[in-house]
Motif scaffolding. Sequence first.
Motif, PDB file in Angstrom:
ATOM      1  N   UNK A  66     -13.177  55.013  44.903  1.00  0.00           N
ATOM      2  CA  UNK A  66     -11.850  55.139  44.950  1.00  0.00           C
ATOM      3  C   UNK A  66     -11.261  55.547  46.519  1.00  0.00           C
ATOM      4  N   UNK A  67      -9.992  55.360  46.733  1.00  0.00           N
ATOM      5  CA  UNK A  67      -9.610  55.879  48.140  1.00  0.00           C
ATOM      6  C   UNK A  67      -8.698  56.825  47.851  1.00  0.00           C
ATOM      7  N   UNK A  68      -7.252  56.558  48.412  1.00  0.00           N
ATOM      8  CA  UNK A  68      -5.881  57.129  47.806  1.00  0.00           C
ATOM      9  C   UNK A  68      -4.716  56.506  47.931  1.00  0.00           C
ATOM     10  N   UNK A  69      -3.789  56.743  47.336  1.00  0.00           N
ATOM     11  CA  UNK A  69      -2.415  56.054  47.168  1.00  0.00           C
ATOM     12  C   UNK A  69      -2.190  55.263  46.028  1.00  0.00           C
ATOM     13  N   UNK A  70      -1.196  54.775  45.610  1.00  0.00           N
ATOM     14  CA  UNK A  70      -0.719  53.996  44.521  1.00  0.00           C
ATOM     15  C   UNK A  70       0.842  53.522  44.697  1.00  0.00           C
ATOM     16  N   UNK A  71       1.132  52.265  44.364  1.00  0.00           N
ATOM     17  CA  UNK A  71       2.518  51.794  44.342  1.00  0.00           C
ATOM     18  C   UNK A  71       3.205  51.749  43.166  1.00  0.00           C
ATOM     19  N   UNK A  72       2.806  52.596  42.144  1.00  0.00           N
ATOM     20  CA  UNK A  72       3.561  53.136  41.034  1.00  0.00           C
ATOM     21  C   UNK A  72       3.794  54.462  41.212  1.00  0.00           C
ATOM     22  N   UNK A  73       4.598  55.007  40.240  1.00  0.00           N
ATOM     23  CA  UNK A  73       5.013  56.523  40.264  1.00  0.00           C
ATOM     24  C   UNK A  73       4.844  57.028  39.010  1.00  0.00           C
ATOM     25  N   UNK A  74       3.972  57.065  38.026  1.00  0.00           N
ATOM     26  CA  UNK A  74       3.671  57.342  36.698  1.00  0.00           C
ATOM     27  C   UNK A  74       3.654  58.614  36.437  1.00  0.00           C
ATOM     28  N   UNK A  75       4.866  59.476  35.714  1.00  0.00           N
ATOM     29  CA  UNK A  75       4.659  60.620  35.873  1.00  0.00           C
ATOM     30  C   UNK A  75       3.556  61.198  34.906  1.00  0.00           C
ATOM     31  N   UNK A 122       4.748  54.572  57.049  1.00  0.00           N
ATOM     32  CA  UNK A 122       3.903  54.069  55.691  1.00  0.00           C
ATOM     33  C   UNK A 122       4.890  53.648  54.568  1.00  0.00           C
ATOM     34  N   UNK A 123       4.125  52.927  53.969  1.00  0.00           N
ATOM     35  CA  UNK A 123       5.039  52.246  52.628  1.00  0.00           C
ATOM     36  C   UNK A 123       4.927  53.241  51.388  1.00  0.00           C
ATOM     37  N   UNK A 124       5.609  52.732  50.568  1.00  0.00           N
ATOM     38  CA  UNK A 124       6.013  53.707  49.258  1.00  0.00           C
ATOM     39  C   UNK A 124       4.638  53.987  48.617  1.00  0.00           C
ATOM     40  N   UNK A 125       3.619  53.201  48.954  1.00  0.00           N
ATOM     41  CA  UNK A 125       2.292  53.669  48.267  1.00  0.00           C
ATOM     42  C   UNK A 125       1.529  54.716  49.135  1.00  0.00           C
ATOM     43  N   UNK A 126       1.864  54.941  50.422  1.00  0.00           N
ATOM     44  CA  UNK A 126       1.133  55.928  51.191  1.00  0.00           C
ATOM     45  C   UNK A 126      -0.043  55.401  51.743  1.00  0.00           C
ATOM     46  N   UNK A 127      -0.601  54.266  51.427  1.00  0.00           N
ATOM     47  CA  UNK A 127      -1.824  53.599  51.728  1.00  0.00           C
ATOM     48  C   UNK A 127      -1.737  52.708  52.972  1.00  0.00           C
ATOM     49  N   UNK A 128      -0.450  51.975  53.149  1.00  0.00           N
ATOM     50  CA  UNK A 128      -0.330  51.120  54.151  1.00  0.00           C
ATOM     51  C   UNK A 128       0.688  51.620  55.280  1.00  0.00           C
ATOM     52  N   UNK A 129       0.425  51.010  56.421  1.00  0.00           N
ATOM     53  CA  UNK A 129       1.293  51.586  57.528  1.00  0.00           C
ATOM     54  C   UNK A 129       1.209  50.308  58.419  1.00  0.00           C
ATOM     55  N   UNK A 130       2.536  50.359  59.188  1.00  0.00           N
ATOM     56  CA  UNK A 130       2.867  49.470  60.169  1.00  0.00           C
ATOM     57  C   UNK A 130       2.134  49.848  61.588  1.00  0.00           C
ATOM     58  N   UNK A 131       1.195  48.941  61.987  1.00  0.00           N
ATOM     59  CA  UNK A 131       0.368  49.077  63.224  1.00  0.00           C
ATOM     60  C   UNK A 131       0.687  47.795  64.330  1.00  0.00           C
ATOM     61  N   UNK A 132       1.161  48.195  65.306  1.00  0.00           N
ATOM     62  CA  UNK A 132       1.318  47.181  66.115  1.00  0.00           C
ATOM     63  C   UNK A 132       1.951  45.864  65.530  1.00  0.00           C
ATOM     64  N   UNK A 133       3.130  46.183  64.855  1.00  0.00           N
ATOM     65  CA  UNK A 133       3.941  45.412  64.275  1.00  0.00           C
ATOM     66  C   UNK A 133       3.346  44.262  63.222  1.00  0.00           C
TER      67      UNK A 133
END
Length: 293
Positions: free
Chosen positions: A78-87, A31-42
Motif C-alpha cells: 500500500x501507498x497513501x491517499x484516497x479519493x473518498x472521505x469515509x469517516x 495536489x488533487x482531493x486524494x492527495x496522491x496525485x499532483x500536477x507536474x509540468x502541466x
Amino acid sequence: MMENCSKPLKSTDKATCPVCFRHCRLGEGQRGFCHGRVCKEGEVVAQNYGEISSLCLDPIEKKPLKRFHPGSKILSVGSYGCNLSCPFCQNYEISFSCNKNPPKIPTKYISPEELCYLAVSKVPVNNIGLAFTYNEPLIGYEYVRDCGKLIHKAGLLNVLVTNGTCEIEILEEILPLIDAINVDFKGFSSNFYSEFLGGNIDQTMNFIKKASEKCHVEITTLIIPGYNDSDKEMVDICKWIASLKNGENIPYHISRFFPRNKMKNVNATDVELVYHLADIAKQNLKYVYEGNC
C-alpha cells in the motif's frame, strides 16, 4: 510546497485528473482531493508512485478473497491517499494522514522491479503474487500497471482491493493485468455515497459491472449501525449483484463495523445483525460470508 486543491487558483494553466468522477482541475504543483496525485509540468501524475507505506505477506482470505486460491498467501502493498472521505475508514492513518507535504506517514520508494523481485522471493512460502491494498491503489494506477506487467511476466497473479471509484477507461487499462478484485461496495444509497462518503455510487456500480465481466470479483460491505444496516437495503444490494453476469456466484462479504476514525462514538455492529443480514443475502447469492465476527 504543494498546494491543496481546495485553494482557489487562476482559471488558466490547469490540468484535469483522469482517474475518478472528481476530475480535479489542478494548477502546477497542486495536489488533487486524494492527495496522491499532483500536477507536474502541466500533467496530473501519481505523486505517490512507488512510495510504499505498508508491505506484508497476508493470507489471501484477509483481502478478503474467499474463493480465489484459498489457503495461499499474497504479498500486500500500500501507498497513501484516497479519493473518498469515509469517516469510518479503518486505514485512515495512511489514507488521510497525507494532507501535509510531505505526507506524515513514512514511506519508502520501491521500484516495480524491486517489488516484483520481493514477490517472487516469497513464492517458496506459498506467495501467489501481489495485492494492491491498504489505501486506494487506483489513485496511483500507473504503479499498479507497471508492477502488474512484471508480476504477470514472472508467472504470478495480481489482486486489487479497491473502492471502485475510478473511470472505466482507467479500469480498462489495468484490467487485463488483474486476476482478482475485491470491491468495497459501501451501501446502496446515492445519498449515503455522495453526502457521507464524498463518493459516486454510479461510478462504483459501473466499475463492479465491468470488472465482474472480465475477472474474479468479490464484494465487501461494512455494516454501520443506523446508516446502511436495513433489511431493505440488503435485499436491494443483493438483487442488484445477482442481476450481474453470473452475479449469483459473486462472493459477498458482510463485515462488522468497529468504532474507528471519526466514528468512535458509534457502537460496533451487533454480531446478530451481521448474521441476520447474511441470511437475507443468501436469498439471492450463493456465497455469503460474515466478517469481523
